[in-house]
Design a protein around this motif. Structure first.
Motif, PDB file in Angstrom:
ATOM      1  N   LYS A  19      -9.171   5.479 -10.245  1.00 45.13           N
ATOM      2  CA  LYS A  19      -9.850   4.538  -9.730  1.00 45.13           C
ATOM      3  C   LYS A  19     -11.519   5.455  -9.306  1.00 45.13           C
ATOM      4  CE  LYS A  19      -7.747   1.638  -6.390  1.00 45.13           C
ATOM      5  NZ  LYS A  19      -7.005   1.609  -5.319  1.00 45.13           N
ATOM      6  N   ARG A  65     -12.396  -0.218  -7.342  1.00 45.36           N
ATOM      7  CA  ARG A  65     -12.346  -0.450  -6.079  1.00 45.36           C
ATOM      8  C   ARG A  65     -13.378  -0.493  -4.795  1.00 45.36           C
ATOM      9  NH1 ARG A  65     -13.074   2.559  -2.629  1.00 45.36           N
ATOM     10  NH2 ARG A  65     -11.504   3.032  -1.132  1.00 45.36           N
ATOM     11  N   CYS A 112       1.299  -1.263   0.255  1.00 45.31           N
ATOM     12  CA  CYS A 112      -0.154   0.193   0.392  1.00 45.31           C
ATOM     13  C   CYS A 112       0.870   1.362  -0.111  1.00 45.31           C
ATOM     14  CB  CYS A 112      -0.878   0.390   1.561  1.00 45.31           C
ATOM     15  SG  CYS A 112      -1.928   1.471   1.141  1.00 45.31           S
ATOM     16  N   GLU A 157      -2.412  -5.511  -3.081  1.00 43.81           N
ATOM     17  CA  GLU A 157      -1.417  -5.116  -1.917  1.00 43.81           C
ATOM     18  C   GLU A 157      -0.959  -6.311  -1.628  1.00 43.81           C
ATOM     19  OE1 GLU A 157      -2.439  -0.971  -0.579  1.00 43.81           O
ATOM     20  OE2 GLU A 157      -3.966  -2.393   0.366  1.00 43.81           O
ATOM     21  N   LYS A 165       0.694   9.465   0.111  1.00 40.31           N
ATOM     22  CA  LYS A 165      -0.920   8.980   0.415  1.00 40.31           C
ATOM     23  C   LYS A 165      -1.794   9.682   1.248  1.00 40.31           C
ATOM     24  CE  LYS A 165      -1.099   5.762   1.006  1.00 40.31           C
ATOM     25  NZ  LYS A 165      -1.630   4.203  -0.465  1.00 40.31           N
ATOM     26  N   GLU A 168       0.408   6.721  -6.925  1.00 40.86           N
ATOM     27  CA  GLU A 168      -0.873   7.730  -6.396  1.00 40.86           C
ATOM     28  C   GLU A 168      -0.052   8.993  -6.525  1.00 40.86           C
ATOM     29  OE1 GLU A 168      -3.381   6.462  -3.655  1.00 40.86           O
ATOM     30  OE2 GLU A 168      -4.566   9.195  -3.900  1.00 40.86           O
ATOM     31  N   ASP A 200      -2.847  -0.917   6.248  1.00 43.25           N
ATOM     32  CA  ASP A 200      -3.764  -1.569   4.720  1.00 43.25           C
ATOM     33  C   ASP A 200      -3.117  -2.839   5.028  1.00 43.25           C
ATOM     34  OD1 ASP A 200      -5.604   0.677   4.429  1.00 43.25           O
ATOM     35  OD2 ASP A 200      -4.552   0.040   1.883  1.00 43.25           O
TER      36      ASP A 200
HETATM   37  C1  PEP Z   1      -4.587   2.765  -2.088  1.00 47.84           C
HETATM   38  O1  PEP Z   1      -4.352   2.169  -4.155  1.00 47.84           O
HETATM   39  O2  PEP Z   1      -3.561   2.317  -1.457  1.00 47.84           O
HETATM   40  C2  PEP Z   1      -5.898   3.951  -2.027  1.00 47.84           C
HETATM   41  C3  PEP Z   1      -5.292   4.747  -1.808  1.00 47.84           C
HETATM   42  O3  PEP Z   1      -6.755   3.515  -3.088  1.00 47.84           O
HETATM   43  P1  PEP Z   1      -7.834   4.382  -3.237  1.00 47.84           P
HETATM   44  O4  PEP Z   1      -7.786   5.357  -3.962  1.00 47.84           O
HETATM   45  O5  PEP Z   1      -8.787   3.051  -3.969  1.00 47.84           O
HETATM   46  O6  PEP Z   1      -8.653   3.815  -1.349  1.00 47.84           O
END
Ligand code: PEP
Ligand code: MN
Length: 349
Positions: A207, A237, A102, A298, A131, A164, A309
Motif C-alpha cells: 500500500k 489508498r 477491516c 472493507e 492491526k 497485514e 473503520d
Molecule cells: C487496512 O487495510 O485496514 C489498513 C490499515 O490500511 P492502510 O495501511 O492503507 O491504512
C-alpha cells in the motif's frame, strides 16, 4: 541497465549473461517473459560494461534505464505482471476484488462476511489480524487467533486470505496462514519488512504511504522485487492533503500514471481512500474506470459495531450493489472479474 536477450537466446546464453553481470560487480535480475528474457543489471552506470554485455552471444540490445526504479519499470518488462492467488487474478484484463472486514473480530463476524462477499463476487477475503492503530489504546487485532479464523474462512469458502504483516519478525507466522501479504501504508518504507516479505515467497500487496510519492512507492516495491519475488501488487489508498471532507484524498490519476511507468498491477482502496461508506461505491466504480486492476474494500456485517473503520465499511447489501456497479464498469473497460478456467487457476498456493 537492461540487457534484452534475443527471442531465440538459449538458456546457456542467458546464464552466461547473468554470470557476466555478476562478474562486473552488478546484481542480475532476470525476468523471464513468454517471448523473451530481459536481465536487469543493477549497480553500475559504466559505459564499457554496457559494451561488453552488448557483445555477448544471445544479446539483442542493452538499454540504460533512466528511472530510479529498475526492476519495477516498464522499460525493463513491457509485459504486464498478472498476480494470481487462487481465484484472485490481478493485472492486465483481470480485476481482483478483495473484500472483508477491516479487522478480524470473531469467527462469526469473519465467516458471515466471507460468505457474503463471496456470494457477491469477491475473489479474495481481507481481514486484519495484526492491526496498525494510531492509538495504542485502540483494538490491536486478534493476532494469531485472527489468522486461524481467516484460515477457517478460507477452508469454507475457498477465498484466498489477504492480511497485514506489520513487522519483519512476524512474516514467518503471518505467511504460514496468508495467501497474500499486505504491507500497510504506515509500513511502506519499512525496508527490512519489505525484504522479509519478499523472501517469504508469498505474493505481496504494497500500500502507498499517505505521504509517499509514486516514485517512492515504486522504489519500495523494488525492495520486494530485488528478493526475486515478482508477485507484487501496488495499492493506491489515498494520501494526506489539506482536504478534510474525506479521511484521505484518493488520487485516481495514480492508476494510469503507474500503468505508464510500471508493469506491476495496481489496485485501489476506496474505503481508506475516502473514509466514508457513502463515498465508497462511486469511488470503486471510478477506480475501475481509471484502469485499476482490482479493489480492496472493507465490508462488515454491522458496521456500527465494528472495532475498526466501521464508518467506511459497507454492509453486505451495499457491497452487493457496489459489485453490480463495478461489474458494469469493468465490462465497459474490458476487464473480467472471475478467474479464467482451467482448474489450475483455482488451486490455492
Ligand atoms: C487496512 O487495510 O485496514 C489498513 C490499515 O490500511 P492502510 O495501511 O492503507 O491504512
Ligand atoms: Mn481499515
Amino acid at each position: 541497465m537492461i540487457v534484452v536477450m534475443r527471442t531465440d537466446a538459449t538458456p546457456e546464453q542467458i546464464q552466461h549473461v547473468i554470470q557476466l553481470v555478476q562478474q562486473l560487480g552488478m546484481k542480475a535480475h532476470p525476468i523471464y517473459g513468454t517471448e523473451r528474457t530481459v536481465i536487469a543489471a543493477i549497480g553500475s552506470k559504466r559505459d564499457e560494461y554496457r559494451q561488453s554485455l552488448a557483445s555477448s552471444p544471445g544479446v539483442d540490445s542493452v538499454v540504460p534505464i533512466l528511472a530510479p526504479y529498475k526492476v519495477a519499470s516498464l522499460e525493463v518488462k513491457r509485459e504486464r505482471t498478472v498476480v494470481r492467488v487462487g481465484p484472485l487474478w490481478v493485472g492486465n484484463s483481470h480485476l481482483g476484488i478483495i473484500a472483508g472486514p477491516c479487522s478480524v473480530e470473531s469467527e462469526e463476524q469473519t465467516l458471515a462476511t466471507a460468505r457474503a462477499v463471496k456470494a457477491a463476487g469477491a475473489t479474495a477475503l481481507r481481514g486484519g489480524a495484526f492491526k496498525p492503530r494510531t492509538s495504542p489504546y485502540s483494538f490491536q487485532g486478534l493476532k494469531e487467533d485472527g489468522l486461524k479464523i481467516l484460515a477457517t474462512a478460507r477452508a469454507e469458502t475457498g477465498l484466498p486470505i489477504v492480511t497485514e504483516v506489520m513487522a519483519a519478525t512476524d512474516v514467518e507466522l503471518v505467511a504460514s496462514y496468508a495467501d497474500l501479504l499486505q504491507i500497510g501504508a504506515r509500513n511502506m518504507q519499512n525496508y527490512r519488512l519489505l525484504e522479509e516479505a519478499g523472501q517469504s515467497g508469498k505474493p505481496v500487496l504494497l500500500k502507498r504511504g499517505p505521504a509517499a510519492t509514486l516514485e517512492e512507492l515504486l522504489l519500495a516495491a523494488e525492495y520486494i522485487l530485488n528478493t526475486g519475488n515478482q508477485q507484487v501488487i501496488l495499492c493506491e489508498r489515498g494520501i494526506r492533503t489539506f482536504e478534510t471532507h474525506t479521511r484521505y484524498t484518493l488520487p485516481l490519476a495514480s492508476v494510469p500514471w503507474l500503468h505508464q511507468h510500471t508493469h506491476l498491477p495496481i489496485i485501489v482502496d476506496p474505503s481508506h481512500g475516502t473514509g466514508h461508506t457513502a463515498l465508497v461505491p462511486d469511488m470503486a466504480a471510478a477506480a475501475v474506470a481509471a484502469g485499476a486492476d482490482g479493489l480492496i474494500i472493507e465490508v462488515h456485517p454491522n458496521p456500527e459495531t465494528a472495532l475498526s473503520d466501521g464508518y467506511q465499511s459497507l454492509t453486505f447489501q451495499q457491497f452487493a450493489e457496489t459489485m453490480d456497479l463495478v461489474r458494469r464498469v469493468a465490462e465497459a473497460v474490458g476487464k473480467q472479474i472471475n478467474a479464467p478456467e482451467p482448474a489450475e487457476a483455482i488451486c490455492l498456493p
